[in-house]
Design a protein around this motif. Structure first.
Motif, PDB file in Angstrom:
ATOM      1  N   UNK A 219       4.469 -12.285  12.204  1.00 37.13           N
ATOM      2  CA  UNK A 219       5.549 -11.246  13.010  1.00 37.13           C
ATOM      3  C   UNK A 219       6.765 -11.826  13.319  1.00 37.13           C
ATOM      4  N   UNK A 220       7.662 -12.382  12.512  1.00 35.93           N
ATOM      5  CA  UNK A 220       9.247 -12.865  12.931  1.00 35.93           C
ATOM      6  C   UNK A 220      10.063 -12.029  11.719  1.00 35.93           C
ATOM      7  N   UNK A 302       5.480  -3.265   3.780  1.00 35.90           N
ATOM      8  CA  UNK A 302       6.947  -2.212   4.137  1.00 35.90           C
ATOM      9  C   UNK A 302       7.434  -1.919   5.959  1.00 35.90           C
ATOM     10  N   UNK A 303       5.457  -1.654   5.830  1.00 33.65           N
ATOM     11  CA  UNK A 303       5.158  -0.890   6.816  1.00 33.65           C
ATOM     12  C   UNK A 303       4.926  -1.975   8.361  1.00 33.65           C
ATOM     13  N   UNK A 308       5.286  -0.052  11.839  1.00 31.60           N
ATOM     14  CA  UNK A 308       4.706   0.498  11.732  1.00 31.60           C
ATOM     15  C   UNK A 308       3.507   0.523  11.722  1.00 31.60           C
ATOM     16  N   UNK A 309       2.549  -0.361  11.373  1.00 30.64           N
ATOM     17  CA  UNK A 309       1.923  -1.450  11.260  1.00 30.64           C
ATOM     18  C   UNK A 309       2.320  -2.818  12.214  1.00 30.64           C
ATOM     19  N   UNK A 310       0.729  -3.350  12.789  1.00 29.56           N
ATOM     20  CA  UNK A 310       0.744  -4.083  13.977  1.00 29.56           C
ATOM     21  C   UNK A 310      -0.201  -4.954  13.534  1.00 29.56           C
ATOM     22  N   UNK A 311      -0.446  -6.403  14.065  1.00 31.10           N
ATOM     23  CA  UNK A 311      -1.298  -6.768  13.958  1.00 31.10           C
ATOM     24  C   UNK A 311      -2.981  -6.165  14.229  1.00 31.10           C
ATOM     25  N   UNK A 315      -5.747  -4.824   9.331  1.00 32.18           N
ATOM     26  CA  UNK A 315      -6.843  -5.341   8.014  1.00 32.18           C
ATOM     27  C   UNK A 315      -6.686  -4.139   7.752  1.00 32.18           C
ATOM     28  N   UNK A 316      -7.143  -3.261   7.552  1.00 29.50           N
ATOM     29  CA  UNK A 316      -7.867  -2.518   6.982  1.00 29.50           C
ATOM     30  C   UNK A 316      -6.945  -2.127   5.884  1.00 29.50           C
ATOM     31  N   UNK A 317      -5.509  -1.405   6.211  1.00 27.33           N
ATOM     32  CA  UNK A 317      -4.420  -0.902   4.877  1.00 27.33           C
ATOM     33  C   UNK A 317      -4.356  -1.902   4.459  1.00 27.33           C
ATOM     34  N   UNK A 318      -4.291  -3.601   4.277  1.00 30.73           N
ATOM     35  CA  UNK A 318      -3.507  -4.785   4.350  1.00 30.73           C
ATOM     36  C   UNK A 318      -5.214  -4.654   2.683  1.00 30.73           C
ATOM     37  N   UNK A 319      -6.311  -4.675   2.982  1.00 33.06           N
ATOM     38  CA  UNK A 319      -6.905  -4.605   2.423  1.00 33.06           C
ATOM     39  C   UNK A 319      -7.107  -3.741   1.035  1.00 33.06           C
ATOM     40  N   UNK A 320      -7.016  -2.204   1.534  1.00 31.00           N
ATOM     41  CA  UNK A 320      -7.238  -2.068   0.541  1.00 31.00           C
ATOM     42  C   UNK A 320      -6.309  -1.652  -0.945  1.00 31.00           C
ATOM     43  N   UNK A 321      -4.788  -1.954   0.312  1.00 34.49           N
ATOM     44  CA  UNK A 321      -3.808  -2.591  -0.996  1.00 34.49           C
ATOM     45  C   UNK A 321      -4.057  -3.560  -1.841  1.00 34.49           C
TER      46      UNK A 321
END
Length: 380
Positions: A219-220, A302-303, A308-311, A315-321
Motif C-alpha cells: 500500500x504505497x 490496476x484496481x 478501487x480494491x483494498x486489502x 483476496x478473491x479477485x487476486x486469486x481468480x485473476x
C-alpha cells in the motif's frame, strides 16, 4: 477498523502485503488471530475444499495434457518435424511447469493454511522476506507467465517470416531453431528476474491469498516505480504479438489471392486459403486465450493501485485473476485438440502404436525366449 487492520499487517514494523485466503472473509483478521482457519467461523471449509479440488484438477489436467503434447510431438520422425513442432514442445515444457507449480506449491500451502492462524500466516509472510526461497519461487512464478508470452510472440513472428520471406524461412535449420528457442528462455528469465535485481526492497513474499510466492502488493505509491517496468515488459510483447498475428493473416490472404488469380484456379485458392487459415486460427486462438487469461489479473493490479480494491477486498479477485492466467497452460492443449488436425492425427497414431505394442508384444516377451534364441529364430 483500519487502525486494527494495519496493526495486524505490520507485524515487524514493515509494510506487509495485503490479502487473506480466499475462503475467509475480512472478519478473519479479528476472529482467527488465535484460532486455526479450519475452526474459525469467518472461514468456510466447503470453499476451501472447493478451491483445493479446483487446484488439483486443473494442475493434474495441465500436467497430463502437456506430457501428452511432449510425447506425441517427440514421437514424430525427425525428418517430419517442423519448426513449429519444436516451438510447441518448448511451450509445453513451460505449461507443464505451470501445472506442477499448482500441485507442488499451491496445494501444500493451502493445506498448511487450514491449520494456521492469521497471525501464523503473516509471520510466514514476514519470515519469507528477502529469503532465497521466496525470491527463487517468486521469479519462477513470473517466469512461467513471461515465458509463455515470449513463446507465443516467437511463434507469431515465425508465422510472419514464413509468409513474408518464405525462401529465407525454409533455409533456417533445426539447430538454428533450437538456438532461437534457447534465446527465448534466456530473455524470459531475465525479464522475470527484473523485480529481484533491487534486493534492498522487499519484493517477493509469500501470499496467503494465492498460496504462492509473488511480489508484494504494498500500500504505497512508490510501488508504481517497480510496477511500471513490468507492465512495459509485459504489455509491449502482448501488443506486438497481436499486431504481428493480424498483419501476417492479412499478408497471407492477399498473397494467396494474388497467386491464385495468376494461376486462374479457383479450387487452388480455396485449398491454399484453408491451409493458411487453420494455422493462423491456431496461433490466433492461443494468443487470444493467453490474453484473456492474463487481462483479469492485470486489472486487479490496476484496481488495487488506483484505490478501487483494498486489502480487505483484494483476496478473491487476486486469486481468480492469478489462476485464470495459470489456466493458459491447459487452454493451449485444448486449442491443439480442437483446431490442430495434425496434432489430433499424431495423437491417434501415438495411441494406436501404444495399443498395438501392448496387444502384440515382441516374440521374446511373449514366448519367453532368450535373446540368442530370438535372434536365431529371426535369422531363419
Amino acid at each position: 477498523m483500519e487502525t486494527t487492520t494495519a496493526a495486524v499487517y505490520n507485524v515487524t514494523g514493515n509494510a506487509s502485503p495485503c490479502g487473506l485466503p480466499p475462503f475467509c472473509s475480512s472478519d478473519a483478521i479479528f476472529q482467527c488471530q488465535k484460532t486455526p482457519l479450519k475452526d474459525c467461523p469467518a472461514c468456510s471449509k466447503s470453499s476451501a475444499a472447493g478451491i483445493l479440488s479446483f487446484l488439483i484438477i486443473m494442475g493434474v489436467l495441465t500436467v497430463i495434457g502437456n506430457i501428452l503434447v511432449l510425447l506425441v510431438t517427440a514421437s514424430i520422425e525427425k525428418k517430419k518435424k517442423t519448426k513449429r513442432d519444436y516451438a510447441k514442445m518448448s511451450l509445453a515444457v513451460i505449461d507443464f511447469i505451470k501445472g506442477l507449480n499448482m500441485l507442488a506449491v499451491a496445494c501444500p500451502h493451502l493445506i498448511k493454511a487450514l491449520d494456521s492462524t492469521v497471525y501464523d500466516l503473516y509471520m510466514e509472510v514476514e519470515l519469507s522476506r528477502r529469503s532465497v526461497l521466496a525470491t527463487a519461487l517468486g521469479v519462477l512464478t513470473i517466469f512461467i507467465f513471461t515465458s509463455s508470452l515470449n513463446h507465443l510472440l516467437y511463434m507469431s513472428v515465425q508465422r510472419f517470416l514464413a509468409v513474408q520471406f518464405p525462401f529465407k524461412y525454409r533455409q533456417v535449420t533445426t539447430n538454428q531453431t533450437i538456438l532461437q528457442l534457447a534465446a527465448v528462455w534466456v530473455i524470459s528469465v531475465v525479464t522475470a528476474s527484473v523485480m529481484a535485481w533491487n534486493h534492498s526492497s522487499n519484493n517477493f513474499v509469500y501470499h496467503p491469498s494465492l498460496f504462492q510466492y509473488f511480489f508484494a502488493l504494498l500500500e504505497s505509491s512508490l510501488f508504481y516505480y517497480e510496477l511500471v517496468p513490468m507492465a512495459v515488459l509485459f504489455f509491449g510483447p502482448c501488443l506486438f504479438m497481436i499486431i504481428t498475428t493480424i498483419v501476417t493473416t492479412h499478408l497471407a490472404c492477399c498473397k494467396v489471392r494474388r497467386s491464385a488469380r495468376a494461376l486462374r484456379r479457383e479450387d487452388s485458392t480455396t485449398k491454399i486459403l484453408k491451409q493458411h487459415l487453420w494455422m493462423f486460427r491456431i496461433t490466433l486462438s492461443m494468443n487470444i486465450s493467453f490474453i484473456a487469461g492474463i487481462v483479469p489479473g492485470l486489472g486487479v493490479f490496476i484496481s488495487f493501485y488506483n484505490g478501487s480494491l483494498t486489502c480487505s477486498s483484494v483476496s478473491v479477485p487476486f486469486f481468480i485473476g492469478f489462476y485464470l492466467g495459470c489456466s493458459t497452460g491447459l487452454l493451449d492443449v485444448i486449442v491443439y485438440s480442437v483446431y490442430d488436425r495434425h496434432f489430433r492425427t499424431e495423437v491417434y497414431n501415438f495411441m494406436a502404436k501404444a495399443c498395438h505394442s501392448k496387444q502384440h508384444p515382441p516374440v521374446r516377451q511373449r514366448q519367453g525366449f532368450s535373446p540368442k534364441t530370438t535372434r536365431a529364430t529371426n535369422a531363419v
